[in-house]
Design a protein around this motif. Structure first.
Motif, PDB file in Angstrom:
ATOM      1  N   LYS A 113       0.818  -1.226   0.000  1.00  0.00           N
ATOM      2  CA  LYS A 113       0.000   0.000   0.000  1.00  0.00           C
ATOM      3  C   LYS A 113       0.849   1.272   0.000  1.00  0.00           C
ATOM      4  CE  LYS A 113      -3.188  -3.106   0.686  1.00  0.00           C
ATOM      5  NZ  LYS A 113      -3.856  -3.720  -0.482  1.00  0.00           N
ATOM      6  N   VAL A 114       1.932   1.259  -0.779  1.00  0.00           N
ATOM      7  CA  VAL A 114       2.766   2.458  -0.918  1.00  0.00           C
ATOM      8  C   VAL A 114       3.022   2.693  -2.405  1.00  0.00           C
ATOM      9  CG1 VAL A 114       3.896   2.170   1.315  1.00  0.00           C
ATOM     10  CG2 VAL A 114       4.933   1.144  -0.727  1.00  0.00           C
ATOM     11  N   LYS A 115       3.370   3.935  -2.764  1.00  0.00           N
ATOM     12  CA  LYS A 115       3.670   4.277  -4.156  1.00  0.00           C
ATOM     13  C   LYS A 115       5.174   4.178  -4.389  1.00  0.00           C
ATOM     14  CE  LYS A 115       3.115   7.883  -7.656  1.00  0.00           C
ATOM     15  NZ  LYS A 115       4.522   7.814  -8.095  1.00  0.00           N
ATOM     16  N   ILE A 116       5.579   3.294  -5.281  1.00  0.00           N
ATOM     17  CA  ILE A 116       6.997   3.096  -5.587  1.00  0.00           C
ATOM     18  C   ILE A 116       7.360   3.967  -6.781  1.00  0.00           C
ATOM     19  CG2 ILE A 116       8.748   1.430  -6.293  1.00  0.00           C
ATOM     20  CD1 ILE A 116       7.028  -0.717  -4.887  1.00  0.00           C
ATOM     21  N   SER A 117       8.323   4.870  -6.578  1.00  0.00           N
ATOM     22  CA  SER A 117       8.657   5.858  -7.612  1.00  0.00           C
ATOM     23  C   SER A 117       9.789   5.425  -8.532  1.00  0.00           C
ATOM     24  CB  SER A 117       9.034   7.192  -6.942  1.00  0.00           C
ATOM     25  OG  SER A 117       7.973   7.674  -6.152  1.00  0.00           O
ATOM     26  N   ASP A 118      10.741   4.663  -8.002  1.00  0.00           N
ATOM     27  CA  ASP A 118      11.935   4.352  -8.793  1.00  0.00           C
ATOM     28  C   ASP A 118      12.413   2.935  -8.526  1.00  0.00           C
ATOM     29  OD1 ASP A 118      12.723   6.897 -10.245  1.00  0.00           O
ATOM     30  OD2 ASP A 118      12.581   7.658  -8.196  1.00  0.00           O
ATOM     31  N   TYR A 119      13.402   2.510  -9.305  1.00  0.00           N
ATOM     32  CA  TYR A 119      13.990   1.182  -9.122  1.00  0.00           C
ATOM     33  C   TYR A 119      15.457   1.212  -9.507  1.00  0.00           C
ATOM     34  CZ  TYR A 119      13.400   0.980 -14.196  1.00  0.00           C
ATOM     35  OH  TYR A 119      13.452   1.263 -15.544  1.00  0.00           O
ATOM     36  N   LEU A 120      16.190   0.267  -8.952  1.00  0.00           N
ATOM     37  CA  LEU A 120      17.610   0.095  -9.267  1.00  0.00           C
ATOM     38  C   LEU A 120      17.899  -1.403  -9.289  1.00  0.00           C
ATOM     39  CD1 LEU A 120      20.576   2.144  -7.924  1.00  0.00           C
ATOM     40  CD2 LEU A 120      20.703  -0.350  -7.884  1.00  0.00           C
ATOM     41  N   VAL A 216      27.337   3.838  -9.868  1.00  0.00           N
ATOM     42  CA  VAL A 216      26.030   3.204  -9.681  1.00  0.00           C
ATOM     43  C   VAL A 216      25.124   3.455 -10.885  1.00  0.00           C
ATOM     44  CG1 VAL A 216      23.899   3.270  -8.321  1.00  0.00           C
ATOM     45  CG2 VAL A 216      26.109   3.194  -7.162  1.00  0.00           C
ATOM     46  N   LEU A 217      25.103   4.707 -11.361  1.00  0.00           N
ATOM     47  CA  LEU A 217      24.246   5.049 -12.492  1.00  0.00           C
ATOM     48  C   LEU A 217      24.624   4.273 -13.750  1.00  0.00           C
ATOM     49  CD1 LEU A 217      23.838   8.914 -12.097  1.00  0.00           C
ATOM     50  CD2 LEU A 217      22.043   7.200 -11.941  1.00  0.00           C
ATOM     51  N   ASN A 218      25.912   4.078 -13.963  1.00  0.00           N
ATOM     52  CA  ASN A 218      26.384   3.469 -15.197  1.00  0.00           C
ATOM     53  C   ASN A 218      26.525   1.954 -15.117  1.00  0.00           C
ATOM     54  OD1 ASN A 218      26.978   5.799 -17.120  1.00  0.00           O
ATOM     55  ND2 ASN A 218      28.045   6.473 -15.293  1.00  0.00           N
ATOM     56  N   ARG A 219      26.456   1.378 -13.900  1.00  0.00           N
ATOM     57  CA  ARG A 219      26.642  -0.066 -13.754  1.00  0.00           C
ATOM     58  C   ARG A 219      25.349  -0.784 -13.383  1.00  0.00           C
ATOM     59  NH1 ARG A 219      27.782  -3.757 -13.547  1.00  0.00           N
ATOM     60  NH2 ARG A 219      29.315  -4.729 -12.203  1.00  0.00           N
ATOM     61  N   VAL A 221      20.798  -1.059 -14.023  1.00  0.00           N
ATOM     62  CA  VAL A 221      19.586  -0.682 -14.751  1.00  0.00           C
ATOM     63  C   VAL A 221      18.726   0.076 -13.754  1.00  0.00           C
ATOM     64  CG1 VAL A 221      17.544  -1.534 -15.957  1.00  0.00           C
ATOM     65  CG2 VAL A 221      19.737  -2.721 -16.227  1.00  0.00           C
ATOM     66  N   ASN A 222      18.379   1.338 -14.036  1.00  0.00           N
ATOM     67  CA  ASN A 222      17.702   2.145 -13.028  1.00  0.00           C
ATOM     68  C   ASN A 222      16.870   3.255 -13.652  1.00  0.00           C
ATOM     69  OD1 ASN A 222      19.289   4.889 -12.956  1.00  0.00           O
ATOM     70  ND2 ASN A 222      20.853   3.284 -13.137  1.00  0.00           N
ATOM     71  N   SER A 223      16.032   3.876 -12.811  1.00  0.00           N
ATOM     72  CA  SER A 223      15.207   5.008 -13.252  1.00  0.00           C
ATOM     73  C   SER A 223      15.646   6.304 -12.581  1.00  0.00           C
ATOM     74  CB  SER A 223      13.735   4.726 -12.914  1.00  0.00           C
ATOM     75  OG  SER A 223      13.568   4.583 -11.504  1.00  0.00           O
TER      76      SER A 223
END
Length: 394
Positions: A113-120, A216-219, A221-223
């Protein structure tokens, strides 16, 4: 003339300094305000290359962030949790590869019951690369760890006590799963590595932090973008980090959510405060009868009918453990504060059975053998207050 040269020197020095810090200042000035609360997913793939094709997600973490409360909540989700999707029942660790991140995100949102905004989404090679940035990283190893697997190129030899590990050694430590606790122990070691790396980052210079974010950003898959990750780092520096436990029930080789307890977890995730609830004693009962013809599950449920204040877990799998004789009864009290209460409860419910008490300190081999048996059969022993091996139907 000297004064003019002095002023030019000062201006030139300021330009050099500003040019060094301009990327940071530019990011900081344009940072987006993270919502409060804010939630994102972290998925770990059991590979050392995030682009490698794999069939399962090795670890799933739901992370909640509240800057107002100065808290970060991390909830590990068991790989074997059963979920329903498009008229199919499957383990949650298969959802990402089969249906994609959006479907997995929606399933977890609906549960908690929470809104998930991003993923990594990361692979274990990231532990090595980030570890190299902050090496040597201080890790406490609770007991000697040794394992050789030439097929996986896995070579582990750590001694009990504080160890100072490089990136490759951190990777080995995080992937190790060959102890009495199996996957549960591996989850704890991954927590250790994450805490250690976060601790190093908090105490490091700006250049290492920026380099880590870029890595982290380049290694993965993320939003995310650079600004959001840097914002998260700033919040992390001043926040208390708590790991939550998902209330589960073991059903054969699978895991199901305990619907009576999940409301407390959901409330914790929303409020960022541990909810008050009536504490129950977790009792794990194991069938140790070699030729028991009846249903151990049914008989045990009947015996513990109206057991107010207890959470009963029944294991109808005969253990084959050195030092544990079939048809004899054993008792392990893991939580000492319940000793008197549980002894009285057992006396009332098993009045004709004599139980041999196993003390973890005096009989560590027997104790850890039983823990390993439960872990190997996908039972969570971390929450058990009492473990009972029933060897008689009297």
């Amino acid at each position: 003339m000297k004064f003019l040269m002095y002023v030019i020197g000062i201006i030139f020095s300021l330009i050099v300094v500003m040019s060094m810090f301009f990327p940071f200042l530019n990011v900081y000035a344009k940072m987006e305000k993270i919502p409060d609360p804010y939630y994102f997913l972290v998925l770990g793939m059991d590979t050392t290359d995030v682009n490698e094709k794999v069939s399962r997600t090795d670890s799933i973490l739901l992370v909640g962030v509240s800057e107002k409360k100065n808290k970060i909540l991390v909830l590990p989700i068991p790989r074997d949790l059963l979920v329903n999707i498009e008229k199919e029942t499957l383990r949650i660790n298969a959802v990402y590869v089969k249906y994609g991140i959006e479907k997995l995100q929606k399933i977890i949102q609906d549960i908690f019951k929470v809104k998930i905004s991003d993923y990594l989404i990361f692979d274990y090679g990231l532990f090595k690369e980030i570890g190299e940035i902050y090496a040597p990283v201080k890790i406490y190893v609770p007991k000697d760890m040794y394992y050789e697997d030439f097929h996986q190129n896995l070579h582990i030899n750590f001694k009990q006590g504080y160890n100072y590990l490089n990136g490759e050694e951190l990777l080995y430590y995080a992937r190790f799963r060959y102890d009495a606790l199996g996957d549960l122990g591996r989850i704890q070691r991954q927590k250790d590595v994450l805490f250690a790396l976060m601790g190093e980052a908090k105490n490091s210079g700006l250049s290492k932090v920026l380099y880590s974010i870029d890595k982290v950003l380049n290694r993965t898959v993320n939003s995310f973008d650079y600004k959001k990750l840097f914002s998260l780092f700033l919040i992390t520096k001043k926040s208390e980090i708590n790991f939550l436990s998902l209330p589960i029930e073991i059903v054969g080789d699978y895991v199901k959510i305990n619907n009576d307890q999940i409301k407390y977890t959901n409330k914790y995730l929303v409020d960022f405060e541990k909810p008050l609830k009536k504490e129950k004693i977790w009792v794990t009962l194991i069938n140790n009868m070699e030729s028991f013809k009846l249903s151990f599950y049914t008989i045990t449920r009947q015996r513990w009918t109206n057991a107010q204040g207890y959470l009963i877990e029944i294991v109808d799998i005969l253990p084959n453990i050195d030092g544990i004789d079939h048809n004899k009864s054993y008792l392990i009290i893991k939580n000492d504060k319940y000793e008197r209460k549980i002894l009285n409860e057992i006396k009332n419910r098993y009045s004709k059975i004599t139980f041999k008490l196993i003390d973890a300190k005096q009989n560590p081999t027997q104790y850890f053998s039983i823990i390993k048996f439960l872990s190997d059969n996908f039972y969570n022993t971390l929450n058990s207050d009492v473990i009972i091996l029933v060897g008689s139907n009297s």
